[in-house]
Scaffold this motif. Structure first.
Motif, short mmCIF file in Angstrom:
data_model
loop_
_atom_site.label_atom_id
_atom_site.label_comp_id
_atom_site.label_asym_id
_atom_site.label_seq_id
_atom_site.Cartn_x
_atom_site.Cartn_y
_atom_site.Cartn_z
N LEU A 1 -6.02 15.05 4.02
CA LEU A 1 -6.29 14.15 2.90
C LEU A 1 -5.36 12.95 2.96
O LEU A 1 -4.16 13.08 3.21
CB LEU A 1 -6.10 14.89 1.58
CG LEU A 1 -6.32 14.08 0.29
CD1 LEU A 1 -7.78 13.65 0.17
CD2 LEU A 1 -5.88 14.88 -0.93
N ASP A 2 -5.92 11.77 2.73
CA ASP A 2 -5.15 10.54 2.60
C ASP A 2 -5.53 9.91 1.27
O ASP A 2 -6.66 9.46 1.09
CB ASP A 2 -5.46 9.59 3.77
CG ASP A 2 -4.66 8.29 3.70
OD1 ASP A 2 -3.76 8.19 2.84
OD2 ASP A 2 -4.93 7.38 4.50
N VAL A 3 -4.57 9.89 0.33
CA VAL A 3 -4.78 9.28 -0.98
C VAL A 3 -3.91 8.03 -1.05
O VAL A 3 -2.73 8.07 -0.70
CB VAL A 3 -4.40 10.24 -2.12
CG1 VAL A 3 -4.67 9.59 -3.47
CG2 VAL A 3 -5.19 11.54 -2.00
N PHE A 4 -4.47 6.90 -1.48
CA PHE A 4 -3.72 5.65 -1.41
C PHE A 4 -4.07 4.74 -2.59
O PHE A 4 -5.11 4.88 -3.24
CB PHE A 4 -4.02 4.92 -0.10
CG PHE A 4 -5.48 4.67 0.14
CD1 PHE A 4 -6.12 3.55 -0.37
CD2 PHE A 4 -6.23 5.58 0.89
CE1 PHE A 4 -7.47 3.32 -0.15
CE2 PHE A 4 -7.59 5.37 1.11
CZ PHE A 4 -8.20 4.23 0.59
N ALA A 5 -3.17 3.81 -2.84
CA ALA A 5 -3.38 2.75 -3.83
C ALA A 5 -2.62 1.53 -3.35
O ALA A 5 -1.59 1.65 -2.67
CB ALA A 5 -2.90 3.18 -5.21
N GLY A 6 -3.12 0.35 -3.70
CA GLY A 6 -2.45 -0.86 -3.22
C GLY A 6 -2.79 -2.07 -4.04
O GLY A 6 -3.61 -2.03 -4.98
N SER A 7 -2.15 -3.18 -3.68
CA SER A 7 -2.38 -4.44 -4.36
C SER A 7 -2.26 -5.57 -3.35
O SER A 7 -1.45 -5.50 -2.43
CB SER A 7 -1.35 -4.64 -5.49
OG SER A 7 -1.52 -5.90 -6.11
N TYR B 1 -6.49 -1.90 -5.70
CA TYR B 1 -7.47 -0.98 -5.14
C TYR B 1 -6.87 0.41 -5.00
O TYR B 1 -5.64 0.59 -5.01
CB TYR B 1 -7.97 -1.47 -3.77
CG TYR B 1 -6.91 -1.49 -2.69
CD1 TYR B 1 -6.68 -0.36 -1.89
CD2 TYR B 1 -6.13 -2.62 -2.46
CE1 TYR B 1 -5.71 -0.37 -0.90
CE2 TYR B 1 -5.16 -2.64 -1.48
CZ TYR B 1 -4.95 -1.51 -0.70
OH TYR B 1 -3.99 -1.52 0.27
N GLY B 2 -7.72 1.40 -4.89
CA GLY B 2 -7.28 2.77 -4.68
C GLY B 2 -8.41 3.59 -4.10
O GLY B 2 -9.59 3.23 -4.25
N ARG C 1 0.86 -1.19 0.00
CA ARG C 1 0.00 0.00 0.00
C ARG C 1 0.89 1.23 0.00
O ARG C 1 1.78 1.37 0.85
CB ARG C 1 -0.93 0.01 1.21
CG ARG C 1 -1.74 1.30 1.36
CD ARG C 1 -2.82 1.15 2.40
NE ARG C 1 -3.47 2.41 2.72
CZ ARG C 1 -4.73 2.53 3.06
NH1 ARG C 1 -5.50 1.45 3.11
NH2 ARG C 1 -5.26 3.70 3.37
N LEU C 2 0.66 2.13 -0.95
CA LEU C 2 1.40 3.38 -1.09
C LEU C 2 0.41 4.52 -0.96
O LEU C 2 -0.66 4.50 -1.59
CB LEU C 2 2.11 3.43 -2.44
CG LEU C 2 2.88 4.72 -2.77
CD1 LEU C 2 4.09 4.86 -1.84
CD2 LEU C 2 3.33 4.72 -4.23
#
Length: 766
Positions: free
Chosen positions: A720-726, A757-758, A707-708
C-alpha cells in the motif's frame, strides 16, 4: 558413577532433546541477484534477514544464508541500486530465489543509457543526457509530466492549457507556439513523432512509461532530423517473476480525479503488462477542463535463445478545453477568466478532441555473440476535431513506418569496436479540413487538403574503446523529408492545386570523445550537426495559407562536460557547457486572427551551462532513516539573435524569445525503514522575454511542492502507498506556457494557484 562423566552425559542428553528444535529453528535461503536491465550478476550485494543474519553475493551473484525460523523477510541492498525486500513466506524450500535490482536514479555507473545506441552506463556515454525514471515521476501527482521534466537542466516543459504541452530543449520553444518542434520522440524502438513533424505527447499518460531519456542538442546522426534533441520513452513492462494487480486513485483541487488499474505477469521467457488510466479535471480557469483515457498493452516473448519479440499497443481518447491567452491587465485583474470578445474561448467552445491508436512490433535477433539486428514496424491512426477561437479543424492521419539497425561487436587489433548501421522510414497521409467556427460548430468550408509526408534516414556509427580508458565515437546520417500537398478546394477553379516541397537530403555527422579519468569520474566532448525541416503545421497554417518559402533549420553544436562521483560516492555531479550555432532559425508570430505564422529569421547563437548535483547524506536500508538526499539542477542560457532584421528594425543581439536566462530546481528526498517518505521540490524561473523586440517579459517566479506518503507491505501479498501533497505552496501568480509574439498583447496563460491532492495505490502480488 564417575563424577567427571556426569556433566558430559547431561550435556549429551540436553543436545539430544534440543536437536529437533535446533534443526527446526533454521532455514536455508539461496538465490542469485542480477541487474534488472542487463541480467548481469551483481557481486558484493548485502543480504540481510530481519532476524539479523547477513551475507554477501559472490562473483556469480549467488548467495546462501541460514536464517532463524522467526525471520519473515530478507533485505537485498547494494550501493547504486534500489533496495528490495523478499518475503520468506513466498520462498519455496529447495528452490533458489532470483532477484533483479533496479539502479537508483542518481547512479551514473549503473544506469544503462540506450541513447546513441550505445547501451553503456551513463558514466561511459559521451553527450548531454538527463534521465527521468519512475522515482522522479512519482515525486508528483502524475496528473502532468511538467513538474517531473522540469527537474532536469536544459529542458523546459510548459502547459498553455491543461494537457496542452510545449516541450523545449535548449531554447527550441522559439518555433513552438504550441506542441513540440525540432525534438524527435521515440516510444521504445519506434518513432512517436509523426512523419509530418508533429508529436502528440499529450496522448500519453505519465503512468504509461517507466523512464525518459532526454538527449540534448542535435542527435541527427542516429535519430534523424532535429536540432533541439531526442526523447526516448520506455513503456512500462512486467519484470521477470512479477505477478501483480494494482489499482490507484488520486483526488485533488479543481476537480482532479485520477484512476489507474494494471495487471502484470512476467517470467524469463515472456511478460505481459496491461494498464488503464482515466483522468478528469475541471480546471482552474474558465474553459480549461480535460478528460483523458489511455489503454496500454506491452508484451515480450523469447521464442528462442536468439530472439526477443516486443509488442506495444496504446489507445488514447483525449479531450481538453482551451482558455486562451490574456493581456497583462486581464492576468493581474482576474487570472481565472478565459479569453473573451467576439472570438472568446467559451463562446467558440475552443477545445481539442483527439483519438489515437499506436501499434508497434519489434524483434531483436542475435545471430551470434557479435552480430545482432533489431527491426521495428509500427502503424498509427489519429483523428482530431478542433474548434479554435477563429476556425474549426478536422483531420485524420494514417501512418506506418519501420526502423532497423545492425550491431556488430569486434576487435580491431586490441581496440574493442562496435559498429552500428541501419535506416528508418515513415510515411503518413493526412486528410485535413478547415471551417469557419460558428460558436463551436462547423460553418463554411475554408480549406480541404490532403498531405502526404515522407521522411527517412540512413545512419551509421562506429564506437572504439581505445587504450587509456578512451572511448571515441564517429557517426553519420543522411536525412530526407518530402511533403506532397493536394489542395482539393482549389481544384474546381482550374488553377494549380498540387504542390511538392522536397527538403534535400542532408548529411548530419557527430564526433564524440570520452575519457574515464577514474572509476568514478569521466569527461566528454562532442561536435554534432543538426537538420530540422518545417512541420506540416508550419507549412500549412490554420488560416489556409501555404508557406512555400520556409526553409529547414541547420545548426552545429559544440559541447564538453564532466560527470561522476566524489566524497566517497556521496556527491554526484554532471556539468555540460555548450555552444550552438543555428542558421535559418524558424520563429513564430500570431497574426490578426491569432493564427500562428512562421518565418525564417536569420541565425541565433545559443550558449549555456547545464548542471545537476546530488548529495546523499544517508543511504542505508537497515537504519530507521534509510535515505536522506538533497539535489539541484541549474541552467544558464545565453541565447541571442545573431542576424535578425524585422522590417526596418534590427533585432540582432536581442535575447531569444521564450527562454529564461536562469532556471533552478532543488529538492530533498527523505525515506524511512518504516515506509514513511517525504519529497520537497522548489523551482525558480527567471523573467522570460515574450516578444522578439524584448519589450514584454513574463515575471520571474518561485514555486514549491511537497509530497508526504507511507509505503507498507500488508501481509505477504499486499503493498500500500498512501500519499498527500501540495503544489505551488508559495501561492505564486505566474504564467506557464506564455504565447510568444501574441497579437493584441494576449501573452499570458495563468497557472493554477496553491493546490492539494491525495490518494493511494494498492498492489496485490501473487
Amino acid at each position: 558413577m564417575n563424577p567427571i562423566l556426569l556433566p558430559l552425559r547431561l550435556c549429551f542428553l540436553t543436545y539430544l532433546m534440543l536437536l529437533p528444535l535446533l534443526s527446526y529453528a533454521q532455514q536455508q535461503v539461496t538465490g542469485q541477484v542480477l541487474r534488472a536491465q542487463t541480467r548481469q550478476a551483481l557481486e558484493g550485494v548485502t543480504i540481510t534477514a530481519n532476524s539479523g543474519e547477513q551475507t554477501l553475493t559472490n562473483a556469480s551473484g549467488r548467495f546462501e544464508l541460514s536464517v532463524a525460523d522467526q525471520a519473515t523477510f530478507i533485505l537485498i541492498s547494494h550501493i547504486g541500486f534500489k533496495p528490495d525486500t523478499v518475503l520468506l513466506e513466498r520462498f519455496l524450500p529447495g528452490r533458489a530465489l532470483q532477484v533483479y535490482l533496479q539502479p537508483s536514479a542518481a547512479s551514473l555507473t549503473e544506469v544503462v543509457v540506450t541513447g546513441y545506441e550505445s547501451n553503456r552506463p551513463l558514466l561511459e556515454t559521451a553527450g548531454a543526457i538527463s534521465i527521468i525514471d519512475r522515482d522522479v515521476i512519482e515525486r508528483f501527482d502524475e496528473s502532468s509530466l511538467v513538474r517531473a521534466v522540469n527537474t532536469v537542466p536544459g529542458v523546459r516543459m510548459e502547459e498553455r492549457a491543461t494537457a496542452s504541452y510545449r516541450l523545449s530543449i535548449r531554447g527550441s520553444s522559439l518555433r513552438s507556439p504550441y506542441g513540440i518542434r525540432n525534438v524527435k520522440v521515440y516510444l521504445g524502438e519506434i518513432p512517436f513523432t509523426e512523419s509530418n513533424g508533429i508529436t502528440n505527447l499529450n496522448l500519453l499518460d505519465a503512468a504509461n512509461f517507466s523512464k525518459m531519456e532526454i538527449l540534448k542538442g542535435p542527435t541527427g546522426s542516429i535519430y534523424g532530423a532535429g536540432t533541439g534533441g531526442t526523447v526516448l520513452l520506455e513503456p512500462r513492462r512486467a519484470s521477470p517473476g512479477e505477478k501483480t494487480l494494482q489499482v490507484g486513485t488520486t483526488l485533488g483541487s479543481f476537480g482532479l480525479q485520477r484512476y489507474t488499474a494494471s495487471a502484470s505477469v512476467g517470467s524469463e521467457k515472456q511478460s505481459l503488462y496491461l494498464q488503464y488510466t482515466r483522468q478528469q479535471l475541471d480546471g482552474y480557469r474558465e474553459q480549461s477542463g480535460m478528460d483523458r483515457e489511455t489503454l496500454l498493452l506491452t508484451s515480450i516473448f523469447n521464442p528462442s535463445e536468439k530472439s526477443t519479440i516486443q509488442a506495444n499497443l496504446i489507445y488514447s481518447d483525449l479531450f481538453y478545453q482551451l482558455p486562451g491567452g490574456l493581456t497583462r491587465e486581464q492576468f493581474e485583474q482576474n487570472p481565472r477568466q478565459a479569453r473573451g470578445g467576439m472570438f472568446g474561448s467559451v463562446a467558440q467552445n475552443a477545445s481539442m478532441n483527439q483519438q489515437g491508436i499506436n501499434l508497434g512490433l519489434s524483434q531483436e535477433y542475435r545471430f551470434s555473440d557479435s552480430w545482432k539486428n533489431t527491426t521495428a514496424l509500427y502503424g498509427l491512426f489519429r483523428y482530431r476535431d478542433h474548434p479554435f477561437n477563429t476556425d474549426y479543424e478536422r483531420n485524420t492521419n494514417q501512418e506506418y513506418g519501420a526502423r532497423s539497425r545492425f550491431v556488430y561487436n569486434t576487435k580491431l587489433g586490441e581496440v574493442g569496436t562496435t559498429l552500428t548501421f541501419g535506416g528508418e522510414y515513415q510515411r503518413g497521409f493526412e486528410a485535413a479540413r478547415t471551417y469557419d467556427n460558428n460558436r463551436g460548430r462547423t460553418d463554411s468550408l475554408r480549406t480541404d487538403d490532403e498531405v502526404l509526408a515522407k521522411t527517412g534516414l540512413l545512419f551509421t556509427q562506429a564506437e572504439f574503446e581505445l587504450p587509456g580508458n578512451w572511448i571515441a565515437t564517429a557517426a553519420l546520417s543522411l536525412n530526407d523529408t518530402r511533403y506532397e500537398i493536394t489542395r482539393l478546394h482549389r481544384a474546381p477553379a482550374g488553377g494549380p492545386y498540387q504542390y511538392t516541397r522536397d527538403f534535400s537530403a542532408v548529411l548530419s555527422p557527430r564526433v564524440a570523445l570520452l575519457k574515464r579519468l577514474t572509476d568514478q569520474v569521466s569527461v566528454h566532448g562532442s561536435v554534432s550537426a543538426g537538420f530540422s525541416p518545417p512541420s506540416e503545421e508550419e507549412l500549412l497554417t490554420s488560416d489556409g495559407a501555404l508557406n512555400q518559402e520556409l526553409e529547414a533549420e541547420k545548426g552545429i553544436n559544440y559541447e564538453a562536460g564532466i560527470r561522476g562521483y566524489t566524497l566517497g560516492r556521496k556527491l554526484s555531479f554532471d556539468v555540460v557547457a555548450f555552444h550552438f550555432r543555428l542558421r535559418e532559425t524558424i520563429a513564430s508570430r500570431q497574426d490578426l486572427s491569432s493564427i500562428a505564422v512562421f518565418r525564417n529569421v536569420g541565425a541565433t547563437l545559443q550558449s549555456g551551462v547545464e548542471t545537476a548535483l546530488g548529495y546523499t547524506l544517508l543511504e542505508d536500508a537497515t537504519r530507521p532513516v534509510s535515505l536522506l538526499k538533497v539535489w539541484s539542477s541549474y541552467t544558464y542560457s545565453h541565447f541571442r539573435f545573431r542576424d535578425y532584421q524585422k522590417d526596418d528594425t534590427d533585432l540582432s543581439g536581442n535575447q531569444l524569445t521564450g527562454v529564461a536566462p536562469h532556471t533552478l530546481t532543488a529538492g530533498l528526498d527523505l525515506a524511512t525503514r518504516f515506509g514513511l517518505y517525504l519529497y520537497l521540490t522548489a523551482n525558480y524561473v527567471d523573467e522570460i522575454p515574450l516578444t522578439d523586440e524584448n519589450t514584454v517579459y513574463a515575471d520571474a517566479y518561485l514555486v514549491a511542492g511537497a509530497r508526504l506518503g507511507l509505503k507498507r507491505e500488508l501481509g505477504g501479498h499486499f503493498a500500500l502507498d498512501v500519499f498527500a501533497g501540495s503544489e505551488n505552496l508559495t501561492d505564486q501568480q505566474y504564467s506557464l506556457g506564455n504565447d510568444l509574439n501574441a497579437f493584441g498583447g494576449r501573452y499570458f496563460q495563468p497557472a493554477s494557484p496553491r493546490s492539494y491532492y491525495g490518494g493511494f495505490s494498492l498492489s496485490f502480488r501473487l
